[in-house]
Design an enzyme around this catalytic site. Sequence first.
Site, mmCIF file in Angstrom:
data_model
loop_
_atom_site.group_PDB
_atom_site.id
_atom_site.type_symbol
_atom_site.label_atom_id
_atom_site.label_comp_id
_atom_site.label_asym_id
_atom_site.label_seq_id
_atom_site.Cartn_x
_atom_site.Cartn_y
_atom_site.Cartn_z
ATOM 1 C CG ASP A 1 -96.128 -21.336 -26.842
ATOM 2 O OD1 ASP A 1 -95.546 -22.239 -27.446
ATOM 3 O OD2 ASP A 1 -96.359 -21.365 -25.623
ATOM 4 C CG ASP B 1 -95.082 -14.891 -26.186
ATOM 5 O OD1 ASP B 1 -95.430 -15.592 -25.219
ATOM 6 O OD2 ASP B 1 -95.522 -15.043 -27.347
HETATM 7 C C1 XBP Z 1 -99.221 -19.545 -25.404
HETATM 8 C C2 XBP Z 1 -100.167 -20.422 -24.709
HETATM 9 C C3 XBP Z 1 -99.710 -21.687 -24.111
HETATM 10 C C4 XBP Z 1 -99.684 -22.902 -24.983
HETATM 11 C C5 XBP Z 1 -99.962 -24.146 -24.195
HETATM 12 O O1 XBP Z 1 -98.245 -19.067 -24.483
HETATM 13 O O2 XBP Z 1 -101.289 -20.037 -24.541
HETATM 14 O O3 XBP Z 1 -100.624 -21.905 -23.081
HETATM 15 O O4 XBP Z 1 -100.688 -22.811 -25.978
HETATM 16 O O5 XBP Z 1 -98.989 -24.429 -23.285
HETATM 17 P P1 XBP Z 1 -97.272 -17.782 -24.753
HETATM 18 P P2 XBP Z 1 -99.330 -25.308 -21.945
HETATM 19 O O6 XBP Z 1 -97.681 -17.102 -26.039
HETATM 20 O O7 XBP Z 1 -97.469 -16.913 -23.543
HETATM 21 O O8 XBP Z 1 -95.861 -18.339 -24.832
HETATM 22 O O9 XBP Z 1 -100.216 -26.428 -22.363
HETATM 23 O O10 XBP Z 1 -97.994 -25.774 -21.432
HETATM 24 O O11 XBP Z 1 -100.009 -24.412 -20.946
HETATM 25 MG MG MG Z 2 -97.486 -15.837 -27.686
#
Ligand code: XBP
Ligand code: MG
Length: 232
Positions: free
Chosen positions: A11, A9
Amino acid sequence: MPLAALILDVDGTLAETEEAHRAAFNAAFAAAGLDWRWDRAPYARLLRVAGGKERIRHYAAMAGHAVAEDAVAALHADKTARYGAMVAAGAVTLRPGVRRLLAEARAAGLRLALATTTSRANVTALLDAALGDAAAFDVVAAGEDAAPKKPHPAVYLYALARLGLPAADCLAVEDSAIGLRAATAAGLRTVVTRSAYAREDDHRGAVAVVDDLDGIGLERLRAWHGAAAIPA
Ligand code: XBP
Ligand code: MG
């Protein structure tokens, strides 16, 4: 089956990005003349909705604001530009252990993939600025590539298809409950590295839960992968 690939993943897993995302959302709202402001506590709840556009739509619906789809798209495009600029300026660094583990996996011949709900532009900005290598991953499955978003397994199934590997040969690394649910629903054994916003999430079903990847080597990942059953 030997471990052939890691699917990570972005974020919360590669880096603690959510404070930069939150600041970018708030700046975009202010620039649009909206009095919306996402403080930490409400943002923690909003994170249960994966994806920035989905999160804006959800918030507007909850707050009783009618927002046209082109306004959502414009807000999100501005948010993405602001987030990219913050990341390029060095606002986000990799979490402990990430760089070393990626290098170790690569040196051992494992394939590397990303599976994220965030926009592809955000992934590129992060890999460029924080890792210094935008081509470090064989596969990048981003928000534009799969719908519905996590906790649906679509983005993991897409990453597996692109890798050309069965889930049994791979290990996922996630930080949040919705990410863990997405990965296990795709049949992936999953390690959780707990992030700031997802620290209290329900991590049941993970093959291991750690505070970060510092000191976690490939041998440990292989052992977790080998010992755990494939999720039903
Ligand atoms: C985490 C999220 C993302 C970001 C926002 O993603 O929920 O949506 O907060 O990004 P992950 P965008 O943990 O799956 O990496 O505004 O580009 O959607
Ligand atoms: Mg994440």
